[in-house]
Design a protein around this motif. Structure first.
Motif, PDB file in Angstrom:
ATOM      1  N   VAL A   1       0.828  -1.210   0.000  1.00  0.00           N
ATOM      2  CA  VAL A   1       0.000   0.000   0.000  1.00  0.00           C
ATOM      3  C   VAL A   1       0.862   1.261   0.000  1.00  0.00           C
ATOM      4  N   ILE A   2       1.977   1.236   0.729  1.00  0.00           N
ATOM      5  CA  ILE A   2       2.795   2.449   0.872  1.00  0.00           C
ATOM      6  C   ILE A   2       4.073   2.420   0.042  1.00  0.00           C
ATOM      7  N   ALA A   3       4.323   1.341  -0.660  1.00  0.00           N
ATOM      8  CA  ALA A   3       5.590   1.196  -1.386  1.00  0.00           C
ATOM      9  C   ALA A   3       5.779   2.313  -2.409  1.00  0.00           C
ATOM     10  N   ASP A   4       6.981   2.893  -2.403  1.00  0.00           N
ATOM     11  CA  ASP A   4       7.399   3.878  -3.415  1.00  0.00           C
ATOM     12  C   ASP A   4       6.556   5.144  -3.414  1.00  0.00           C
ATOM     13  N   ASN A   5       5.961   5.486  -2.279  1.00  0.00           N
ATOM     14  CA  ASN A   5       5.165   6.713  -2.222  1.00  0.00           C
ATOM     15  C   ASN A   5       5.348   7.372  -0.858  1.00  0.00           C
ATOM     16  N   GLN A   6       6.156   8.418  -0.820  1.00  0.00           N
ATOM     17  CA  GLN A   6       6.454   9.090   0.438  1.00  0.00           C
ATOM     18  C   GLN A   6       5.208   9.711   1.058  1.00  0.00           C
ATOM     19  N   GLN A   7       4.314  10.217   0.226  1.00  0.00           N
ATOM     20  CA  GLN A   7       3.090  10.841   0.732  1.00  0.00           C
ATOM     21  C   GLN A   7       2.250   9.846   1.529  1.00  0.00           C
ATOM     22  N   PHE A   8       2.110   8.638   1.014  1.00  0.00           N
ATOM     23  CA  PHE A   8       1.317   7.626   1.709  1.00  0.00           C
ATOM     24  C   PHE A   8       2.009   7.183   2.997  1.00  0.00           C
ATOM     25  N   LYS A   9       3.333   7.081   2.940  1.00  0.00           N
ATOM     26  CA  LYS A   9       4.090   6.693   4.132  1.00  0.00           C
ATOM     27  C   LYS A   9       3.897   7.706   5.254  1.00  0.00           C
ATOM     28  N   GLU A  10       3.910   8.979   4.897  1.00  0.00           N
ATOM     29  CA  GLU A  10       3.734  10.023   5.904  1.00  0.00           C
ATOM     30  C   GLU A  10       2.290  10.085   6.388  1.00  0.00           C
ATOM     31  N   ALA A  11       1.349   9.799   5.491  1.00  0.00           N
ATOM     32  CA  ALA A  11      -0.071   9.920   5.838  1.00  0.00           C
ATOM     33  C   ALA A  11      -0.489   8.940   6.924  1.00  0.00           C
ATOM     34  N   ILE A  12       0.099   7.738   6.921  1.00  0.00           N
ATOM     35  CA  ILE A  12      -0.337   6.736   7.901  1.00  0.00           C
ATOM     36  C   ILE A  12       0.453   6.804   9.208  1.00  0.00           C
ATOM     37  N   LEU A  13       1.404   7.731   9.291  1.00  0.00           N
ATOM     38  CA  LEU A  13       2.200   7.838  10.513  1.00  0.00           C
ATOM     39  C   LEU A  13       1.352   8.228  11.719  1.00  0.00           C
ATOM     40  N   GLU A  14       0.363   9.075  11.502  1.00  0.00           N
ATOM     41  CA  GLU A  14      -0.437   9.589  12.610  1.00  0.00           C
ATOM     42  C   GLU A  14      -1.727   8.819  12.829  1.00  0.00           C
ATOM     43  N   VAL A  15      -1.931   7.768  12.048  1.00  0.00           N
ATOM     44  CA  VAL A  15      -3.154   6.981  12.200  1.00  0.00           C
ATOM     45  C   VAL A  15      -3.082   6.157  13.478  1.00  0.00           C
ATOM     46  N   ASN A  16      -4.124   6.248  14.294  1.00  0.00           N
ATOM     47  CA  ASN A  16      -4.174   5.522  15.562  1.00  0.00           C
ATOM     48  C   ASN A  16      -5.245   4.442  15.521  1.00  0.00           C
ATOM     49  N   PHE A  17      -4.950   3.339  16.190  1.00  0.00           N
ATOM     50  CA  PHE A  17      -5.901   2.240  16.276  1.00  0.00           C
ATOM     51  C   PHE A  17      -6.070   1.814  17.725  1.00  0.00           C
ATOM     52  N   ALA A  18      -7.324   1.680  18.148  1.00  0.00           N
ATOM     53  CA  ALA A  18      -7.609   1.012  19.415  1.00  0.00           C
ATOM     54  C   ALA A  18      -7.723  -0.467  19.083  1.00  0.00           C
ATOM     55  N   ILE A  19      -6.739  -1.236  19.494  1.00  0.00           N
ATOM     56  CA  ILE A  19      -6.646  -2.606  18.994  1.00  0.00           C
ATOM     57  C   ILE A  19      -7.582  -3.573  19.702  1.00  0.00           C
ATOM     58  N   ASP A  20      -8.264  -3.125  20.745  1.00  0.00           N
ATOM     59  CA  ASP A  20      -9.331  -3.926  21.341  1.00  0.00           C
ATOM     60  C   ASP A  20     -10.325  -2.982  21.999  1.00  0.00           C
ATOM     61  N   GLN A  21     -11.425  -3.533  22.451  1.00  0.00           N
ATOM     62  CA  GLN A  21     -12.509  -2.701  22.955  1.00  0.00           C
ATOM     63  C   GLN A  21     -12.239  -2.138  24.340  1.00  0.00           C
ATOM     64  N   VAL A  22     -11.336  -2.733  25.094  1.00  0.00           N
ATOM     65  CA  VAL A  22     -11.112  -2.279  26.462  1.00  0.00           C
ATOM     66  C   VAL A  22      -9.888  -1.386  26.580  1.00  0.00           C
ATOM     67  N   GLN A  23      -9.111  -1.285  25.515  1.00  0.00           N
ATOM     68  CA  GLN A  23      -7.888  -0.485  25.584  1.00  0.00           C
ATOM     69  C   GLN A  23      -8.235   0.996  25.678  1.00  0.00           C
ATOM     70  N   THR A  24      -7.635   1.675  26.625  1.00  0.00           N
ATOM     71  CA  THR A  24      -7.960   3.079  26.854  1.00  0.00           C
ATOM     72  C   THR A  24      -7.194   4.012  25.932  1.00  0.00           C
ATOM     73  N   SER A  25      -6.020   3.642  25.520  1.00  0.00           N
ATOM     74  CA  SER A  25      -5.230   4.507  24.651  1.00  0.00           C
ATOM     75  C   SER A  25      -4.908   3.788  23.346  1.00  0.00           C
ATOM     76  N   ALA A  26      -5.109   4.500  22.254  1.00  0.00           N
ATOM     77  CA  ALA A  26      -4.837   3.923  20.941  1.00  0.00           C
ATOM     78  C   ALA A  26      -3.344   3.961  20.649  1.00  0.00           C
ATOM     79  N   LYS A  27      -2.942   3.164  19.675  1.00  0.00           N
ATOM     80  CA  LYS A  27      -1.548   3.131  19.254  1.00  0.00           C
ATOM     81  C   LYS A  27      -1.457   3.411  17.767  1.00  0.00           C
ATOM     82  N   THR A  28      -0.324   3.982  17.378  1.00  0.00           N
ATOM     83  CA  THR A  28      -0.094   4.186  15.958  1.00  0.00           C
ATOM     84  C   THR A  28       0.274   2.858  15.312  1.00  0.00           C
ATOM     85  N   LEU A  29       0.185   2.833  13.993  1.00  0.00           N
ATOM     86  CA  LEU A  29       0.538   1.612  13.268  1.00  0.00           C
ATOM     87  C   LEU A  29       2.015   1.281  13.447  1.00  0.00           C
TER      88      LEU A  29
END
Length: 243
Positions: free
Chosen positions: A125-153
Motif C-alpha cells: 500500500v505504501i511502497a514507493d510513495n512518500q506521501q502515503f508513508k507520511e499519511a499513515i504515521l499519525e493513524v491511531n488504532f484502538a486494537i481492542d474494545q477495552v484499551q484506553t489509549s490507541a496506538k499508531t501503526l
C-alpha cells in the motif's frame, strides 16, 4: 462467482489468480475493479477469507494476497483510497470489517498466514510513495474494545516485532513492512527512532548468535537493513540519534 460457496476452492483460487494477472499494471482494469468494489462487498469478502479464514485452503488465501498485490501494483489511485480509509476510519480495529480494519485484524492475528499476508499488503500500500508513508504515521488504532489509549501503526508494528510470542513469519512480515516504510521517508525514520528501544532491539538482533539457523540469519539481515535505512534517512530531529 467469487462469492459462491459451491465453487471448489482450487477453481476459485485459480480464478482469483487470473483476475490478478488481468489487472496487474493495467490502470483501466484496476479502475474497473474499483467500480466493482464500490458496488459490492466482493473485496471485503475476499480479504476476510484471507485474514480470518483459518479453515480455508492455503492456496486460496495466497491467491487473494497475489490478487491484491496485483491491484496495488502501479495503482496510486487505489493506494490513495486505502490510505484515506485508514485516516478516516482508524478509531477502532475491533469488530469492524472495512477493508483497512480487516488488514489490521489480520496483522495482529496469531494465525501465521493472516499476519504474513496483511503485513505484505500493508507494505504494498505504501511502497514507493512518500506521501502515503507520511499519511499513515499519525493513524491511531484502538486494537481492542477495552484499551484506553490507541496506538499508531508504527507502535503496533514495533510491539509485534518485540513480542517474544510472535512467529518467525510475523516478524519477517513486520520487518518487510517497516523497511518499506523507512525507505526514502525521513519522517518515518524519525517516528521509528522516537519509539523507545527500537534501535536497541535492532542491534540486539544483529548481534545475536545464529550459527546454522537460516531463519535467524534472515531476521538479522532485515534488522541490519532497517538500521541502515535509519542511518541513511535520519533527519537528525531526535537528539539521541543526531549527528
Amino acid at each position: 462467482m467469487l462469492t459462491l460457496t459451491t465453487i471448489p476452492t482450487d477453481v476459485l483460487a485459480e480464478t482469483i489468480n487470473v483476475i490478478g494477472d488481468y489487472i496487474r499494471g493495467n490502470a483501466k482494469n484496476q479502475q474497473y475493479l474499483d467500480f466493482a468494489m464500490s458496488e459490492s462487498a466482493v473485496i471485503q469478502h475476499l480479504l476476510y477469507t484471507m485474514v480470518a479464514g483459518e479453515k480455508e485452503s492455503f492456496p486460496l488465501r495466497i491467491s487473494i494476497l497475489y490478487c491484491l498485490q496485483c491491484y496495488l501494483y502501479k495503482n496510486d489511485i487505489g493506494k490513495s483510497m486505502i490510505v484515506q480509509i485508514f485516516s478516516s476510519q482508524a478509531e477502532s480495529a475491533a469488530n469492524q470489517y472495512t477493508l483497512t480494519h480487516l488488514l489490521i485484524i489480520g496483522y495482529l492475528s496469531k494465525d501465521i498466514v493472516a499476519s504474513w499476508c496483511s503485513g505484505i499488503i500493508l507494505a504494498h500500500v505504501i511502497a514507493d510513495n512518500q506521501q502515503f508513508k507520511e499519511a499513515i504515521l499519525e493513524v491511531n488504532f484502538a486494537i481492542d474494545q477495552v484499551q484506553t489509549s490507541a496506538k499508531t501503526l508504527m507502535e503496533i508494528s514495533i510491539d509485534l516485532l518485540q513480542n517474544s510470542s510472535s512467529s518467525f513469519h510475523t516478524r519477517i512480515a513486520v520487518l518487510i513492512f517497516i523497511c518499506t516504510w523507512l525507505s526514502n521517508c525521513s519522517l518515518a525514520v524519525q517516528t521509528f527512532l522516537s519509539i523507545e528501544n527500537t534501535i536497541l532491539y535492532l542491534i540486539s538482533q544483529i548481534c545475536a548468535q545464529s550459527i546454522g539457523d537460516d531463519r535467524e540469519i534472515l531476521i538479522q539481515s532485515l534488522c541490519s537493513f532497517a538500521l541502515g535505512l535509519c542511518l541513511l534517512f535520519n533527519n537528525n530531529q531526535i537528539s539521541s540519534y543526531s549527528t
